[in-house]
Design a protein around this motif. Structure first.
Motif, PDB file in Angstrom:
ATOM      1  N   ARG A 128     -20.582 -18.903  -3.258  1.00 32.71           N
ATOM      2  CA  ARG A 128     -22.011 -19.035  -2.930  1.00 32.71           C
ATOM      3  C   ARG A 128     -22.333 -18.229  -1.680  1.00 32.71           C
ATOM      4  O   ARG A 128     -21.516 -18.167  -0.760  1.00 32.71           O
ATOM      5  N   PRO A 129     -23.495 -17.623  -1.642  1.00 35.32           N
ATOM      6  CA  PRO A 129     -23.886 -16.905  -0.423  1.00 35.32           C
ATOM      7  C   PRO A 129     -23.890 -17.858   0.777  1.00 35.32           C
ATOM      8  O   PRO A 129     -24.316 -19.001   0.677  1.00 35.32           O
ATOM      9  N   GLN A 130     -23.395 -17.386   1.925  1.00 30.93           N
ATOM     10  CA  GLN A 130     -23.251 -18.234   3.114  1.00 30.93           C
ATOM     11  C   GLN A 130     -24.491 -18.221   4.012  1.00 30.93           C
ATOM     12  O   GLN A 130     -24.690 -19.119   4.797  1.00 30.93           O
ATOM     13  N   GLY A 131     -25.248 -17.211   3.924  1.00 34.71           N
ATOM     14  CA  GLY A 131     -26.402 -17.149   4.821  1.00 34.71           C
ATOM     15  C   GLY A 131     -27.362 -16.066   4.389  1.00 34.71           C
ATOM     16  O   GLY A 131     -27.292 -15.541   3.290  1.00 34.71           O
ATOM     17  N   TRP A 132     -28.230 -15.736   5.310  1.00 31.32           N
ATOM     18  CA  TRP A 132     -29.278 -14.771   5.031  1.00 31.32           C
ATOM     19  C   TRP A 132     -29.215 -13.693   6.089  1.00 31.32           C
ATOM     20  O   TRP A 132     -29.001 -13.981   7.277  1.00 31.32           O
ATOM     21  N   THR A 133     -29.387 -12.461   5.703  1.00 31.67           N
ATOM     22  CA  THR A 133     -29.371 -11.342   6.658  1.00 31.67           C
ATOM     23  C   THR A 133     -30.773 -10.786   6.762  1.00 31.67           C
ATOM     24  O   THR A 133     -31.396 -10.458   5.747  1.00 31.67           O
ATOM     25  N   ALA A 134     -31.248 -10.681   7.989  1.00 34.75           N
ATOM     26  CA  ALA A 134     -32.590 -10.148   8.208  1.00 34.75           C
ATOM     27  C   ALA A 134     -32.585  -8.648   7.952  1.00 34.75           C
ATOM     28  O   ALA A 134     -31.581  -7.970   8.211  1.00 34.75           O
TER      29      ALA A 134
END
Length: 136
Positions: A124-130
């Motif tokens: 699963r994706p761990q976070g979000w990148t701006a």
């Protein structure tokens, strides 16, 4: 008894026996393959397998029946074997072509299923990148 009739009887017996043997073999081995293609859905795999076997029987036995008539009269044992070899050879080729066609179609379905399964990320994706700011 006329040897042409003997040729017909032998042709029908051998052709039907070959068709039944190939259909049973395909059904037994195909069930495992279909379960993989259908993601372990055993009930659906059984249903599809049964439908494929019925279609296989219909096509092959229909061909055997249509190919029964012989234009040549069988007068002796040599002509009997020659007539049978041609007829049974054609039946075997048709059985082989239909078998390869079934395997080809099922393999295409299986490949599509494997590709669909590989579309899911392994983690699963761990976070979000701006997004990057322009000029930085």
């Amino acid at each position: 008894m006329d040897l042409t009739v003997v040729a017909y009887v032998i042709y029908l017996l051998v052709s039907v026996a070959l068709t039944v043997w190939v259909a049973r073999t395909l059904s037994r081995a195909g069930k495992v393959f279909l379960e993989d293609v259908l993601h372990g859905n055993e009930k659906l795999a059984d249903a599809v397998n049964h439908l494929l076997v019925v279609g296989f029987y219909l096509v092959n036995l229909g061909f055997v029946a249509l190919y029964l008539k012989s234009a040549d009269r069988v007068g002796n044992a040599r002509e009997l074997f020659e007539a049978l070899s041609v007829k049974l050879g054609v039946v075997l080729l048709v059985l082989g072509v239909l078998h390869l066609g079934n395997v080809y179609v099922l393999n295409k379905i299986r490949r599509r299923g494997v590709m669909d399964r590989e579309q899911v990320p392994p983690v699963r994706p761990q976070g979000w990148t701006a997004p990057a700011r322009p000029g930085v």
